[in-house]
Design an enzyme around this catalytic site. Structure first.
Site, short mmCIF file in Angstrom:
data_model
loop_
_atom_site.label_atom_id
_atom_site.label_comp_id
_atom_site.label_asym_id
_atom_site.label_seq_id
_atom_site.Cartn_x
_atom_site.Cartn_y
_atom_site.Cartn_z
N ASP A 288 0.87 -1.17 0.00
CA ASP A 288 0.00 0.00 0.00
C ASP A 288 0.91 1.24 0.00
O ASP A 288 2.14 1.14 0.14
CB ASP A 288 -0.96 -0.01 1.19
CG ASP A 288 -2.17 0.89 0.93
OD1 ASP A 288 -2.13 1.69 -0.02
OD2 ASP A 288 -3.17 0.80 1.67
C1 BGC Z 1 -5.03 3.26 0.38
C2 BGC Z 1 -5.27 2.27 -0.73
C3 BGC Z 1 -5.15 2.93 -2.07
C4 BGC Z 1 -3.80 3.59 -2.17
C5 BGC Z 1 -3.52 4.24 -3.51
C6 BGC Z 1 -3.79 4.08 0.16
O1 BGC Z 1 -3.71 5.13 1.06
O2 BGC Z 1 -4.96 2.57 1.62
O3 BGC Z 1 -6.54 1.67 -0.57
O4 BGC Z 1 -5.35 1.99 -3.09
O5 BGC Z 1 -3.70 4.57 -1.16
O6 BGC Z 1 -4.25 5.40 -3.69
#
Ligand code: BGC
Length: 757
Positions: A288
């Protein structure tokens, strides 16, 4: 209703694992290993790097900061770049100007639609209609793929049982069985059918997230520690991720949280033993956002150590930390190349840049019509009492309706959290949509009535990312006065209140989950006018609305229904569509009951049937233990009557099956759809088992007076569960089967049935 069934005669089975990866593609393997052979170590590491590009204007990619990195082979793909023309420019740089011409992946959070926005995932799951769930993902893929996107960070399948956690908005609620069905439908919608997958240019790669247990954050506080038994993990929390992997999801995203005190990003047991070893996952794993760098504050070592650990644990791609790029000297794997190969990017790097199609498809009429239909199906009618001898809803298409509340006249709040490609200013406001649809028959009045929250600083935290609701400079009393004057002129009041869009979603945990202060006051005062009031609830999570449920005659939960919400609300409020959504997450009465979910264990001291308090039983002294609205609950403008459950047999063996059937009749005067739900209870096991678990559901349509018989086949697969040694077992014994309109109407306590049917 319930029916005691079957004694299963068999020996315990041990789960042997299964392989679903399709990495056996020999041509791909040859291609990728040839390519890897030509790559320098730096180029290999570059493929593992997923930076965020920031806003690049069309025509400016060549001169952007990203261009040099692409040419140098330092980038495997980009996060948050969209627009066919911009993507084409960057892709061209990669293909024409990097040494080996390896195309880039373009990943985006296409979570519930692209420019055409569907209901937030929690709302979408409340349709219980897997065809609609798949259709929404399909349309999202069609739109996103034409506009440069090859990879979506969806589906989010984290089980959510704590409504304080803002990200319950992004998942499918509390139940693993339903969660698995949604996970499968989403993967098929994005990626297409197994066998022909990615052959069409409008199929994109899914990314299952957040692996794993992110929804179990303690206290509902985002990013917090998750800690649970292996049985809870394997039986309740892991199944939806596995279902998505089994459906062929091409990628998995690691969660931010710890699992067994090891952050998922560096958790080898999770990423390698479970995901690849037990489940046979053949795709790639991305962290993530800054997940690797966050392992430093988690206490896993310095940036070099955590990078090595993440790679060793099974991570393939580093989202944003840029840690792999700077830290890794060891050899790397080729899974990103495989993903690009599978997507067909080596054949046609511009496959996802279809400018002309984008112009035709983005937010086209057909997509908007689907979004409107699906939004209406996601709404849950929580309450509909009589007012002067007539049910409040549906409203009559005549007279004067006052639409009042801070959510009534905002466009940017309609699509809901994580709708990054939504054209915010073009999402119709509620009041405009109602006037557009029914303005010739109904006179609509409007007043804002209150701000979202009295405290400006707190309100700002829920109105981010362009989802602002301009703060009204008038005093609370002044706004209220205006609203009451407007309400008094109307026959009916529709109160559009609840949460603003960004009060749920990531980093939007709440420590109280009521309707915010000034809106509460507004609602109470509106009721005092003596007019019938409809509470039109906007929310990304269950709210504690016990007082409202006792006092407001009609409550329609519309979540955040996407770009077409306003029209869908018109459809449902005025009876063109009969609501058929059912809750996929329990509504607690108050925050003290959390976590509250229907499939709890019985305890040694369950409450006696029908009781809310009983000394020395598992309950609270200061309030009920039962939910305000249970999982599976939702009303309709018609009524459904359930006949007795019949079973094709009273016992079965491991390879046999039993059909449980029930006849459902529409006894009301309008057509409607009903979600018929089957729950099973394993009465005695080697572990304490839930009081009931959803094991089947079917959404049926019935004309007035019509009956249909719904049947569910109970096979051994529905009865297996994981034991303390992580083995999937099947135990002989007695099971109870319940079929009903929600999770509570069937059963209240151990071994006893209650309910209205
Ligand atoms: C979130 C994810 C997301 C990623 C990309 C993160 O902060 O937890 O769910 O896909 O950002 O935007």
């Amino acid at each position: 209703m319930k029916n005691r069934v079957l004694t299963i005669l068999l020996a315990t089975l041990v789960f042997a694992g299964c392989s679903t990866g399709d990495s056996g593609d020999a041509a791909m393997d040859r291609f990728c290993s040839d390519l890897l052979g030509k790559m320098t170590l730096e180029e290999k590491i570059g493929q593992l790097n997923l930076p965020v590009a920031g806003r690049i204007n069309t025509g400016e990619a060549r001169n952007s900061g990203s261009a040099a990195r692409v040419k140098a082979g330092e980038v495997g793909g980009f996060l948050n770049v969209r627009g066919a023309a911009t993507v084409r420019e960057l892709q061209q740089l990669a293909v024409d100007s990097s040494r080996l011409g390896i195309p880039l992946l373009f990943g985006l959070d296409v979570i519930h639609g692209y420019e055409t926005v569907f209901p937030i995932p929690l709302g979408l799951s409340c349709t219980w209609d897997m065809e609609e769930v798949e259709e929404s993902a399909r349309i999202a893929a069609v739109e996103a793929s034409s506009d440069g996107i090859s990879w979506t960070f969806s589906p989010m399948v984290d089980i959510g049982r704590d409504p304080r956690w803002g990200r319950v908005a992004e998942g499918s609620g509390e139940d693993p069985f339903l969660g698995c069905a949604v996970a499968r439908a989403m993967v098929l919608g994005y990626q297409g059918q197994p066998g022909s997958r990615f052959t069409r240019p409008d199929e994109i790669m899914a990314c299952v997230k957040h692996f794993a247990l992110y929804g179990a954050a303690e206290g509902g506080r985002d990013y917090n520690t998750a800690d649970m038994s292996r049985t809870r993990m394997f039986n309740d929390y892991l199944p939806p991720y596995k279902a998505a992997v089994d459906a062929g999801a091409g990628s998995v995203m690691a969660s931010f949280n710890v699992v067994d005190d090891v952050p998922a990003t560096v958790n080898k047991w999770l990423m390698t033993d479970v995901l690849r070893g037990r489940w046979g996952f053949g795709g790639f794993v991305v962290t993530d956002y800054t997940g690797i760098a966050e392992c430093v504050p988690h206490g896993m070592g310095d940036i070099h150590q955590v990078s090595v650990r993440a790679l060793d644990a099974g991570i393939d791609m580093d989202m944003v930390s840029e840690a792999f790029l700077t830290q890794l000297l060891s050899a790397v794997k080729g899974r990103i190349l495989e993903a690009k190969y599978r997507l067909g990017l080596f054949e046609d790097p511009y496959k996802f840049c279809r400018e002309e199609e984008a112009a035709l498809k983005l937010r086209c009429d057909a997509h908007r019509a689907a979004a409107r239909r699906i939004a209406a199906d996601s709404f849950v009618l929580l309450r509909n009492e009589e007012f002067k001898g007539r049910k409040v809803l549906p409203l009559e298409k005549k007279g004067t309706v006052a639409v009042i509340g801070p959510l009534a006249n905002t466009s940017s709040n309609m699509p809901g959290t994580w709708s990054v490609a939504a054209r915010l200013s073009e999402c119709t406001t509620l009041i405009d949509g109602l006037r557009e649809e029914l303005g010739d028959k109904v006179k609509f009045l409007y007043a804002k009535g209150s701000n979202v929250i009295s405290d400006l600083e707190v309100e700002k935290r829920g109105t981010l990312y362009g989802r602002d609701i301009p703060r009204d400079g008038r005093s609370d009393a002044e706004m209220l006065r205006e609203a009451l004057a407007v309400a008094r002129q109307a026959d009916v009041v529709v109160a559009a209140v609840g949460e603003s869009s960004e009060m749920s979603g990531e980093t939007a945990s709440r420590s109280s989950i009521g309707i915010p202060d000034v809106q509460q006051t507004l609602l109470r005062e509106l009721l005092k006018t003596g007019k019938p009031v409809v509470l039109l609830l906007f929310n990304g999570r269950p709210l504690s609305i016990e007082w409202e449920s006792g006092n407001v005659p009609a409550i329609l939960d519309v979540w955040f229904g996407g770009s077409e919400t306003a029209y869908a609300v018109a459809d449902v409020l005025f009876g063109d569509v009969n609501p058929s959504g059912k809750l996929t997450i329990s509504f607690p009465r108050n925050i003290g009951q959390i976590p509250l979910y229907y499939s709890h264990r019985n305890t040694g001291r369950p409450l006696p049937e029908g009781e809310e308090y009983f000394k020395r039983r598992s309950c609270y002294i200061d309030g009920p233990s039962s939910p305000l609205y249970p999982f599976g609950y939702g009303l309709s403008y018609t009524a459904f009557e359930y006949g007795p459950v019949t079973l094709s047999s009273g016992s079965m063996t491991e390879d046999g099956s039993i059909r449980a059937s029930v006849t459902v009749t529409n006894t009301g005067s309008v057509a409607g759809r009903e979600v018929v739900q089957m729950y099973i209870q394993d009465v005695f096991g080697s572990l304490s088992r839930p009081v009931r678990e959803l094991k089947g559901f079917e959404k049926i349509s019935l004309e007035p007076g019509e009956s249909k018989t719904v049947g569910f086949d109970i096979t051994a697969d529905l009865l297996r569960y994981y034991d303390n040694s992580e083995n999937l077992i099947l135990e002989p014994g007695d099971f109870n089967v319940f079929i009903g309109p929600d999770s509570r109407t069937c059963l209240d306590s151990f071994g006893s049935s209650v309910g209205n049917s």
